[in-house]
Design a protein around this motif. Structure first.
Motif, PDB file in Angstrom:
ATOM      1  N   UNK A 241       0.778  -1.233   0.000  1.00 33.50           N
ATOM      2  CA  UNK A 241       0.000   0.000   0.000  1.00 33.50           C
ATOM      3  C   UNK A 241       0.806   1.277   0.000  1.00 33.50           C
ATOM      4  N   UNK A 242       1.757   1.385  -0.897  1.00 28.20           N
ATOM      5  CA  UNK A 242       2.581   2.596  -0.982  1.00 28.20           C
ATOM      6  C   UNK A 242       2.524   3.155  -2.401  1.00 28.20           C
ATOM      7  N   UNK A 243       2.349   4.467  -2.500  1.00 21.37           N
ATOM      8  CA  UNK A 243       2.291   5.101  -3.812  1.00 21.37           C
ATOM      9  C   UNK A 243       3.605   4.976  -4.568  1.00 21.37           C
ATOM     10  N   UNK A 244       4.742   4.890  -3.867  1.00 15.42           N
ATOM     11  CA  UNK A 244       6.022   4.738  -4.565  1.00 15.42           C
ATOM     12  C   UNK A 244       6.039   3.461  -5.393  1.00 15.42           C
ATOM     13  N   UNK A 245       5.296   2.435  -4.929  1.00 19.37           N
ATOM     14  CA  UNK A 245       5.187   1.199  -5.704  1.00 19.37           C
ATOM     15  C   UNK A 245       4.194   1.354  -6.853  1.00 19.37           C
ATOM     16  N   UNK A 246       3.001   1.833  -6.533  1.00 21.44           N
ATOM     17  CA  UNK A 246       1.980   1.956  -7.579  1.00 21.44           C
ATOM     18  C   UNK A 246       2.319   3.022  -8.609  1.00 21.44           C
ATOM     19  N   UNK A 247       3.137   3.988  -8.221  1.00 21.73           N
ATOM     20  CA  UNK A 247       3.613   4.984  -9.176  1.00 21.73           C
ATOM     21  C   UNK A 247       4.323   4.308 -10.343  1.00 21.73           C
ATOM     22  N   UNK A 248       5.132   3.307 -10.028  1.00 19.00           N
ATOM     23  CA  UNK A 248       5.826   2.541 -11.064  1.00 19.00           C
ATOM     24  C   UNK A 248       4.863   1.628 -11.827  1.00 19.00           C
ATOM     25  N   UNK A 249       3.914   1.051 -11.101  1.00 11.21           N
ATOM     26  CA  UNK A 249       2.928   0.182 -11.741  1.00 11.21           C
ATOM     27  C   UNK A 249       2.131   0.953 -12.791  1.00 11.21           C
ATOM     28  N   UNK A 250       1.638   2.136 -12.419  1.00 13.75           N
ATOM     29  CA  UNK A 250       0.809   2.920 -13.319  1.00 13.75           C
ATOM     30  C   UNK A 250       1.597   3.522 -14.478  1.00 13.75           C
ATOM     31  N   UNK A 251       2.921   3.646 -14.318  1.00 19.48           N
ATOM     32  CA  UNK A 251       3.739   4.254 -15.377  1.00 19.48           C
ATOM     33  C   UNK A 251       4.165   3.247 -16.436  1.00 19.48           C
ATOM     34  N   UNK A 252       3.945   1.958 -16.198  1.00 21.03           N
ATOM     35  CA  UNK A 252       4.351   0.929 -17.154  1.00 21.03           C
ATOM     36  C   UNK A 252       3.538   1.041 -18.445  1.00 21.03           C
ATOM     37  N   UNK A 253       4.145   0.632 -19.561  1.00 17.66           N
ATOM     38  CA  UNK A 253       3.475   0.732 -20.854  1.00 17.66           C
ATOM     39  C   UNK A 253       2.196  -0.083 -20.902  1.00 17.66           C
ATOM     40  N   UNK A 254       2.217  -1.276 -20.342  1.00 11.51           N
ATOM     41  CA  UNK A 254       1.047  -2.141 -20.340  1.00 11.51           C
ATOM     42  C   UNK A 254       0.878  -2.786 -18.973  1.00 11.51           C
ATOM     43  N   UNK A 255      -0.282  -3.350 -18.745  1.00 10.10           N
ATOM     44  CA  UNK A 255      -0.531  -4.003 -17.462  1.00 10.10           C
ATOM     45  C   UNK A 255       0.329  -5.251 -17.299  1.00 10.10           C
ATOM     46  N   UNK A 256       0.616  -5.932 -18.393  1.00  8.27           N
ATOM     47  CA  UNK A 256       1.471  -7.116 -18.323  1.00  8.27           C
ATOM     48  C   UNK A 256       2.889  -6.729 -17.909  1.00  8.27           C
ATOM     49  N   UNK A 257       3.396  -5.639 -18.452  1.00  4.67           N
ATOM     50  CA  UNK A 257       4.728  -5.159 -18.074  1.00  4.67           C
ATOM     51  C   UNK A 257       4.737  -4.771 -16.602  1.00  4.67           C
ATOM     52  N   UNK A 258       3.666  -4.134 -16.134  1.00  8.47           N
ATOM     53  CA  UNK A 258       3.592  -3.746 -14.719  1.00  8.47           C
ATOM     54  C   UNK A 258       3.716  -4.964 -13.822  1.00  8.47           C
ATOM     55  N   UNK A 259       3.071  -6.051 -14.208  1.00  7.03           N
ATOM     56  CA  UNK A 259       3.142  -7.281 -13.430  1.00  7.03           C
ATOM     57  C   UNK A 259       4.543  -7.869 -13.447  1.00  7.03           C
ATOM     58  N   UNK A 260       5.150  -7.926 -14.627  1.00  4.10           N
ATOM     59  CA  UNK A 260       6.494  -8.500 -14.754  1.00  4.10           C
ATOM     60  C   UNK A 260       7.531  -7.665 -14.022  1.00  4.10           C
ATOM     61  N   UNK A 261       7.363  -6.347 -14.043  1.00  2.00           N
ATOM     62  CA  UNK A 261       8.306  -5.477 -13.334  1.00  2.00           C
ATOM     63  C   UNK A 261       8.302  -5.775 -11.842  1.00  2.00           C
ATOM     64  N   UNK A 262       7.129  -6.061 -11.292  1.00  2.00           N
ATOM     65  CA  UNK A 262       7.033  -6.370  -9.865  1.00  2.00           C
ATOM     66  C   UNK A 262       7.802  -7.640  -9.531  1.00  2.00           C
ATOM     67  N   UNK A 263       7.649  -8.658 -10.374  1.00  2.09           N
ATOM     68  CA  UNK A 263       8.361  -9.917 -10.124  1.00  2.09           C
ATOM     69  C   UNK A 263       9.878  -9.705 -10.221  1.00  2.09           C
TER      70      UNK A 263
END
Length: 573
Positions: A241-263
Motif C-alpha cells: 500500500x505505498x504510492x512509490x510502488x503503484x507509481x511505477x505500476x501505473x507508469x508501465x506501458x502495459x498491465x502485463x509489463x507492470x506485473x512483470x516489473x514487480x516480479x
C-alpha cells in the motif's frame, strides 16, 4: 578534524552527474500535463522499469538497515529486505495488472471513487506520513554516512542531498526519477560489491564462514515467533500500500509489463541485499579494537554506533578510494528513495486532495504547479525532520504499521469486493486504528491498554501478532459496516435521507456507474444494469453522464488489447 577534500570532491561529482541526468530526463515533460509528469506518460518499458521498480525499496534505510540488522541481531532478524521483496511479488500477482488495467493515476483513485473524496482524503494520512518520515530517515542516514567518511557537517550533508533530489524531481517528475534510478542502482551495485572483498581482507576481520551460526546468522527464539510472523506479514502485505510502488505500476506501458516489473524487482531487491548482508557479517567478525576507529576500545562497536555499521566498514576496513566509491553507492541509495517518496506524496496531494477536494475545477496546469509546490514543501519537511528529530526511523516503522493496518484492507476491499461502502470503510479505519494504538507504542509514548496473550511484563513487549490482529479487525468492520448499512437502507429500515455519505441509496447520480478508468487514453464508464458477460462495448448513452470528463467514450479492454483482461469494480460516483 578538517573536511576530507578528496571525499567531498567525489560526492560533488556524483551529485552533479545525477543532477545532469535528472535535468536531461526532465526535457521529456515539456508540454506534458500533470499525469505525464507523475507517470512519465505511462511509457516506462522493461529495462528502465526494472531499475526504477527495484529502487522503490532499495534505499539508504534498506542497505544501511540490512547491514545494521545483521550485525546487531543476525541474518534471521534481517526481515525487511526479504519481506519487501516478497511484497513486490504479492503486489504483482494480486494488484499490479488489475490496477494498471483500470488506468488509475494514484492508489487513492479507487478509494476516492468507491468511498468518496473526503474518505479518500482521510486515507491519504497514512501514506503521507510514511513518505515524509521515510524521506527524513534516509536523508538522516546519508548525513551520518557523510559525517563518518568525509567529516562533512551533518546538517549540511542533509540539506545539500535533499536539495539535489528535490530540484531535479521538481522539473522532471517521474521521468527524472526513473532515469536517475538507472545510474543510482548501478552505483549501488558496484559500490557495495567493491567494498566486500577489500573489507574481508582486512587484518582485523576473521573468516565469516567460521562460527557463522552464532556470530552473524544466529537463531530464532520460539518465544518471539508471534512477533516474528507479525513483522513479516507487515512487511509483505503492508509493503503493497505505498504510492512509490503503484507509481511505477501505473507508469508501465502495459498491465502485463507492470506485473512483470514487480516480479523482477523482487529478485532485484534480494540480489542487492546480499552485499549489505555480507558487510554486516564482516562487521560482526571484526575486532574493532584493532582498527583505526578512534572510539573503539573493545571487540564490538561502542554502544550506539551500530547504526553506522555500513559506513564504518567502508571507512576503516577499505582503502580510501574504495570507501569513497562506497559512499557514492550510499548516496545513490538515498537519492533513489528520497526523490520517489517526495514525488509520490506530492502527486497524491495535488490530485486527490487539492484537485478532488479543495479545488475540483482546477486546471491541469494549476494542479501541476501545486504538485511542484508540494514537492518543495514535503522535501523541506523531510529535511527538517532529518535534522531535528532523533527517532525518525521508529516513526517510519510506525507509519508502516498504519499502512498495513488501515490502508491495505481498504485497498483490498475496493479491488476485490463490490459491496463495500463508505460506512464500512470509516468503521474499519477507526476500529483498526484504535486496536493498533491500544496495543501500545513506545515511539509516541502511548501506554499499553490491551495486553494481548503472551505479553511480556518485564520487557513491556507484545509477543502476540497484534498488528496482524488489528488488520483483521479493520477487515471485519469494513465488511460488517458495509453489509449492515446496505441492509438497513436497501430494506427501507431507515429513510434515504439518513444516507449521509450518499453511497447506498441516496446517490448523487441517478445511475450507478460500474468501473471508471480515468487515464486520458482509456476512460471507461459502464452501466451496472447493462454490464455484459462477454465484454461487449456498452451503449453510448452514458456519454452524457461523463460530460466534462476527459476523452468521453468507452473501451472494453485494457491497454494490452486482450478482452480477457477486462476488469470491473463497483464504483458509485
Amino acid at each position: 578534524m578538517a573536511v576530507n577534500v578528496p571525499g567531498l570532491i567525489a560526492v560533488i561529482i556524483f551529485y552533479i552527474l545525477i543532477l545532469v541526468i535528472g535535468l536531461w530526463a526532465a526535457r521529456k515533460t515539456k508540454g506534458k500535463d500533470n499525469e505525464d509528469m507523475m507517470l512519465a506518460g505511462r511509457n516506462i518499458g522493461m529495462t528502465v522499469g526494472i531499475f526504477t521498480m527495484t529502487a522503490t525499496w532499495v534505499g539508504g534505510g534498506f542497505i544501511n538497515g540490512s547491514a545494521e540488522a545483521v550485525y546487531v541481531s543476525g541474518l534471521v532478524w534481517c526481515q525487511a529486505p526479504f519481506g519487501y521483496a516478497a511484497s513486490m511479488w504479492f503486489g504483482g500477482y494480486f494488484f499490479a495488472k488489475r490496477m494498471r488495467s483500470l488506468g488509475y493515476v494514484t492508489m487513492l483513485d479507487p478509494l476516492q471513487l468507491k468511498y468518496g473524496k473526503k474518505m479518500g482524503a482521510l486515507l491519504y494520512i497514512p501514506p503521507l506520513s510514511g513518505d515524509i518520515f521515510w524521506s527524513g530517515a534516509i536523508l538522516g542516514a546519508l548525513g551520518t554516512t557523510l559525517s563518518v567518511i568525509i567529516d562533512l557537517d551533518y546538517n549540511t550533508a542533509v540539506i545539500i542531498s535533499a536539495g539535489v533530489a528535490v530540484f531535479y524531481t521538481l522539473f522532471g517528475g517521474l521521468y527524472s526519477v526513473a532515469y536517475t534510478d538507472v545510474i543510482q542502482l548501478i552505483c549501488i551495485f558496484v559500490g557495495l560489491w567493491l567494498t566486500v572483498p577489500f573489507a574481508m581482507m582486512h587484518d582485523a576481520v576473521t573468516d565469516i564462514s567460521v562460527n557463522y551460526t552464532t556470530v552473524w546468522i544466529k537463531d530464532l527464539d520460539p518465544r518471539y515467533a508471534g512477533q516474528y510472523i507479525d513483522s513479516y506479514l507487515l512487511l509483505i502485505l503492508g509493503g503493497v500500500g505505498w504510492q512509490v510502488y503503484f507509481q511505477r505500476v501505473f507508469s508501465a506501458k502495459t498491465s502485463r509489463i507492470a506485473e512483470l516489473l514487480s516480479y523482477a524487482a523482487g529478485f532485484g531487491c534480494i540480489f542487492l541485499t546480499i552485499p549489505a548482508v555480507l558487510i554486516g557479517a564482516i562487521a560482526a567478525n571484526t575486532n574493532w579494537n584493532e582498527t583505526e576507529y578512534y572510539k573503539a576500545t573493545e571487540y564490538r562497536l561502542p554502544a550506539g554506533d551500530e547504526r553506522y555499521t555500513l559506513p564504518l566498514v567502508m571507512q576503516y576496513l577499505c582503502p580510501t578510494a574504495v570507501s569513497f566509491f562506497g559512499l557514492g553507492s550510499v548516496a545513490a541509495a538515498v537519492m533513489s528513495s528520497a526523490d520517489s517518496s517526495v514525488l509520490s506524496a506530492s502527486g497524491m496531494f495535488s490530485r486527490n486532495i487539492y484537485g478532488a477536494v479543495i479545488r475540483p475545477k482546477a486546471s491541469d496546469n494549476e494542479i501541476t504547479w501545486v504538485m511542484r509546490i508540494a514537492i518543495v514543501g514535503i522535501g523541506s519537511l523531510a529535511t527538517i525532520m532529518a535534522i531535528q528529530v532523533g527517532s525518525i526511523y521508529d516513526l517510519f516503522v510506525l507509519c508502516s504499521d498504519f499502512v498495513y493496518v488501515m490502508l491495505f484492507p481498504q485497498l483490498t476491499c475496493v479491488i476485490y469486493f463490490s459491496d463495500m461502502n463508505t460506512y464500512g470503510s470509516l468503521a474499519g479505519y477507526v476500529m483498526g486504528l484504535f486496536v493498533r494504538l491500544a496495543g501500545g507504542e513506545k515511539t509516541l509514548s502511548i501506554p499499553t491498554l490491551i495486553k494481548f496473550p503472551w505479553y511480556d511484563e518485564t520487557e513491556d513487549l507484545q509477543l502476540f501478532p497484534f498488528k496482524t490482529f488489528s488488520t483483521l479487525i479493520t477487515f471485519t468492520f469494513i465488511f460488517l459496516g458495509s453489509y449492515c448499512t446496505n441492509y438497513i437502507f436497501e430494506k427501507g429500515l431507515l429513510p434515504a435521507k439518513f444516507d449521509i455519505f450518499k453511497c447506498v441509496v441516496n446517490l448523487d447520480d441517478k445511475k450507478e456507474i460500474l468501473g471508471l478508468v480515468f487515464s486520458r487514453n482509456s476512460l471507461t464508464a459502464i452501466d451496472k444494469s447493462e454490464c455484459p458477460a462477454d465484454n461487449q462495448t456498452i451503449k453510448a448513452d452514458l456519454n452524457e453522464e461523463l460530460s466534462g470528463k476527459q476523452n468521453n467514450g468507452f473501451i472494453s479492454v485494457d491497454d494490452d488489447n486482450n478482452p480477457s483482461d477486462m476488469h470491473y469494480s463497483n464504483t458509485k460516483l
